[in-house]
Scaffold this motif. Sequence first.
Motif, PDB file in Angstrom:
ATOM      1  N   ALA A   9       6.208   5.060 -15.663  1.00 25.37           N
ATOM      2  CA  ALA A   9       5.226   4.676 -16.727  1.00 25.37           C
ATOM      3  C   ALA A   9       4.132   4.381 -16.220  1.00 25.37           C
ATOM      4  O   ALA A   9       3.742   3.039 -15.708  1.00 25.37           O
ATOM      5  CB  ALA A   9       5.916   3.709 -17.601  1.00 25.37           C
ATOM      6  N   ILE A  10       3.040   5.031 -16.323  1.00 26.92           N
ATOM      7  CA  ILE A  10       1.744   4.692 -15.766  1.00 26.92           C
ATOM      8  C   ILE A  10       0.670   4.253 -16.996  1.00 26.92           C
ATOM      9  O   ILE A  10       0.833   4.673 -17.883  1.00 26.92           O
ATOM     10  CB  ILE A  10       1.104   5.951 -14.890  1.00 26.92           C
ATOM     11  N   SER A  11      -0.350   3.453 -16.456  1.00 31.92           N
ATOM     12  CA  SER A  11      -0.946   2.926 -17.345  1.00 31.92           C
ATOM     13  C   SER A  11      -2.612   3.205 -16.849  1.00 31.92           C
ATOM     14  O   SER A  11      -3.152   2.932 -15.780  1.00 31.92           O
ATOM     15  CB  SER A  11      -1.121   1.375 -17.687  1.00 31.92           C
ATOM     16  N   GLN A  12      -3.172   4.380 -17.578  1.00 32.54           N
ATOM     17  CA  GLN A  12      -4.380   4.908 -17.194  1.00 32.54           C
ATOM     18  C   GLN A  12      -4.946   5.591 -18.179  1.00 32.54           C
ATOM     19  O   GLN A  12      -4.558   6.712 -18.593  1.00 32.54           O
ATOM     20  CB  GLN A  12      -4.314   5.865 -15.838  1.00 32.54           C
ATOM     21  N   TYR A  13      -6.113   5.054 -18.669  1.00 33.02           N
ATOM     22  CA  TYR A  13      -6.402   5.241 -20.060  1.00 33.02           C
ATOM     23  C   TYR A  13      -7.263   6.755 -20.129  1.00 33.02           C
ATOM     24  O   TYR A  13      -6.970   7.539 -20.762  1.00 33.02           O
ATOM     25  CB  TYR A  13      -7.435   4.078 -20.835  1.00 33.02           C
ATOM     26  N   ASN A  14      -7.946   6.915 -19.156  1.00 29.59           N
ATOM     27  CA  ASN A  14      -8.843   8.058 -18.925  1.00 29.59           C
ATOM     28  C   ASN A  14      -8.260   8.780 -17.751  1.00 29.59           C
ATOM     29  O   ASN A  14      -8.444   8.437 -16.659  1.00 29.59           O
ATOM     30  CB  ASN A  14     -10.098   8.065 -18.866  1.00 29.59           C
ATOM     31  N   LEU A  15      -7.488  10.050 -17.976  1.00 32.00           N
ATOM     32  CA  LEU A  15      -6.992  10.711 -16.669  1.00 32.00           C
ATOM     33  C   LEU A  15      -6.931  12.244 -17.268  1.00 32.00           C
ATOM     34  O   LEU A  15      -6.101  12.530 -18.555  1.00 32.00           O
ATOM     35  CB  LEU A  15      -5.448  10.262 -16.642  1.00 32.00           C
ATOM     36  N   SER A  16      -7.486  13.196 -16.654  1.00 28.67           N
ATOM     37  CA  SER A  16      -7.466  14.491 -17.004  1.00 28.67           C
ATOM     38  C   SER A  16      -6.077  15.021 -16.692  1.00 28.67           C
ATOM     39  O   SER A  16      -5.414  14.677 -15.940  1.00 28.67           O
ATOM     40  CB  SER A  16      -8.529  15.215 -16.322  1.00 28.67           C
TER      41      SER A  16
END
Length: 244
Positions: A9-16
């Motif tokens: 479960a990753i938290s990274q708001y801006n990720l292509s």
Amino acid sequence: LKPDAILFAISQYNLSGGAQKRLAAALEQGSSLPMRLVRMEGPGQPLGAALDALVAAGHCNILVQPLGLPFPESLRAWLPGAIGHWLAQSSGGVTVLLGKELADISDILAASARSAIAHADEAEPASAANMALGKPGWQDPPDFKHHLIVCTGPRCAYRDAASLLVALKDEVARQKVSNDCLTTRTGCMFPCNQGPMVAVYPKGEWYRLADAGDVTRFVQTVLVGGRTEPDLLIHTARLAREPA
Ligand code: FES
């Protein structure tokens, strides 16, 4: 209890999309267990759907591993409740383990610093000729009629807000009102239990759009017709209730 699958479960708001694929590939390479990856905010498969998919694939001891550098405390505090919600709705027979904050995160960060310095000779020089800020295309706001604010906070993301964002943009285009709409996404707007949701300004109306049918009806009635859709409405902002 040994897990038979792992869900990062990753938290990274801006990720292509491409960066997400590379991240998943790197994790897969290091994982000896079947794995999946979900984002806590933003587009992609929601947490519950990923757990469903692992169970459907025959896994019954699933390790959910928060992953971030560092993983935000607020999401870490919320994750057990989200998994509990999924467990309460599942048909049982599944154990979900929640991994601890990665113990060696400082080792990862230190390794990143060492790697950056070791590869400094591969870095490309920046140039003032590539100046990006201040270009004319980024000067004026679009001449929109409706500002659509789609919540992609963690609880709405659990309820597949990412699909809502895509479906809404598609439907707005299909009904030929793209030029009237500015669609942006935002973090939590508070009525999480009623998500996934979109707020429309300047009408000041907030709507719950749970499926494709709701999206079609919302675009037709609210954006094209300029009317209110009471069946989908969850809130009217004070500015609309008490016009100046
Ligand atoms: S996460 Fe969408 S309203 Fe809270």
